[in-house]
Design an enzyme around this catalytic site. Structure first.
Site, PDB file in Angstrom:
ATOM      1  CE  LYS A 156     -26.808  68.674 -10.819  1.00 38.63           C
ATOM      2  NZ  LYS A 156     -27.031  68.334  -9.413  1.00 38.63           N
ATOM      3  CG  ASN A 201     -30.312  75.444  -3.124  1.00 32.19           C
ATOM      4  OD1 ASN A 201     -29.120  75.572  -2.804  1.00 32.19           O
ATOM      5  ND2 ASN A 201     -30.693  74.867  -4.258  1.00 32.19           N
ATOM      6  CB  CYS A 258     -18.075  76.185  -9.051  1.00 28.41           C
ATOM      7  SG  CYS A 258     -18.814  74.815  -8.187  1.00 28.41           S
TER       8      CYS A 258
END
Ligand code: FMN
Length: 321
Positions: free
Chosen positions: A170, A74, A135
């Site tokens: 995470k 994804n 990110c």
């Protein structure tokens, strides 16, 4: 959030108590309401919401999903309405959830993480915060926060200062030494670690001679990444003393057991929900059967029980075949 009496299955992440040790992975479960017609949400531990950023994001060009052997790529691109809209229109939907609701924060600077964490965590509907550090940091040439121990520490310290609620960090599997990153996150104030996010990947259409994803590259999830994720949990469990939420390709109770035995205190189910939304409830029920059949009093009796250590450096000759 209501807590149910299920002592066998109860687990704790920081000061967040979960009636069941199963979370639904960020980006894979919407806000939970989409699944309510199919699943008794009281039977899942909690939902991790889709990551939210300071500003709205339209996400990546399509196609954003590609099926691959044993998994899925994804590249959604963190599509979300931004924290202002989210707080005004979305968060109130979570007040009546019969399970834990964990907000997920993403950002492109340390300040973004602090700002979004503070605003999201201030809401009563949100029980805990998960920080998605996979990110790029605009201030350091797009280096991914999760791939650098120093950047990880900065983000976690900033998020820690922004809330007293349980803070789950995470981690990304796209690193050489995940244990080193885990130690930084723990030292910077994380209450728990989510291990792992997706594995970087790419798929090419050989008829069109072009990448299948609009974004060219993406994140691989599903059973294809499970052995990578189990190893990551095993390594992280040996490096830190805070609880771990294991994830990556869990579809059955036997998959879940691998993660508990590797050192996870809870698990998270993502991609499997796309194939069958009843999987999380089935796993909970079969996990209960497994514990009872072995006369175990708690899911904690499993945690880290496959920890046999690594061979000493003199004996270790690498993993290559
Ligand atoms: C379509 C999709 C969207 C995702 N979006 C996010 C996200 O917004 N934030 C995040 O932290 N993880 C996101 N993830 C990662 C999952 O939460 C999970 O960590 C990962 O997919 C591995 O678990 P799984 O194999 O059970 O899916 C996403 C995964 C998928 C497949």
């Amino acid at each position: 959030m209501k807590h149910l009496a299920a002592p066998l299955m109860r687990t704790k992440l920081g000061n967040l108590e979960l009636a069941y040790p199963t979370l639904m992975g960020s980006g894979c479960y919407g806000s939970g309401e989409e699944y309510a017609p199919f699943v008794d949400l009281a039977k899942i531990g909690g939902v991790v919401l889709k990551s939210v950023t300071r500003h709205p994001r339209l996400g990546n060009p399509t196609p954003r999903l590609v099926q691959t052997p044993g998994g899925m790529l994804n590249a959604i691109g963190l599509q979300n309405p931004g924290i202002d809209f989210y707080l005004e229109h979305e968060v109130r939907k979570f007040a009546e959830r019969p399970c834990a609701v964990i907000g997920s924060v993403a950002g492109f600077s340390v300040d973004d993480y602090a700002y979004v964490t503070e605003r999201l965590a201030a809401r009563d509907e949100i029980d805990a915060i998960e920080v998605n550090i996979s990110c790029p940091n605009v201030a350091s040439e797009g280096e991914t926060f999760a791939c650098d121990p120093g950047l990880t520490a900065q983000v976690v310290r900033a998020a820690r200062a922004a809330t007293a609620k349980t803070l789950i960090v995470k981690l990304s599997p796209n690193v050489t030494d995940i244990a080193a990153i885990a130690r930084e996150a723990e030292a910077a104030g994380a209450d728990a670690l989510a291990v792992v996010n997706t594995v970087r990947g790419m798929s090419i259409d050989v008829d069109r001679w072009a990448p299948r994803l609009g974004n060219v590259t993406g994140g691989l999830s599903g059973p294809a990444i499970r052995p990578i994720a189990v190893l990551a949990v095993y390594e992280v469990a040996r490096a830190v003393s805070i609880p771990i939420v294991g994830q990556g390709g869990i579809e059955t109770v036997r998959d879940a057991l691998e993660f508990f035995l590797a050192g996870a205190s809870a698990i998270s189910i993502g991609t499997a929900n796309f194939t069958d939304p009843r999987i999380p409830v089935r796993i909970v029920s079969e996990l209960e059967d497994y514990l009872r059949a072995r006369a175990l009093g708690s899911v904690h009796d499993l945690v880290g029980k496959a920890n046999v250590g690594f061979r000493s450096p003199g004996e270790y000759e690498g993993d290559a075949g």
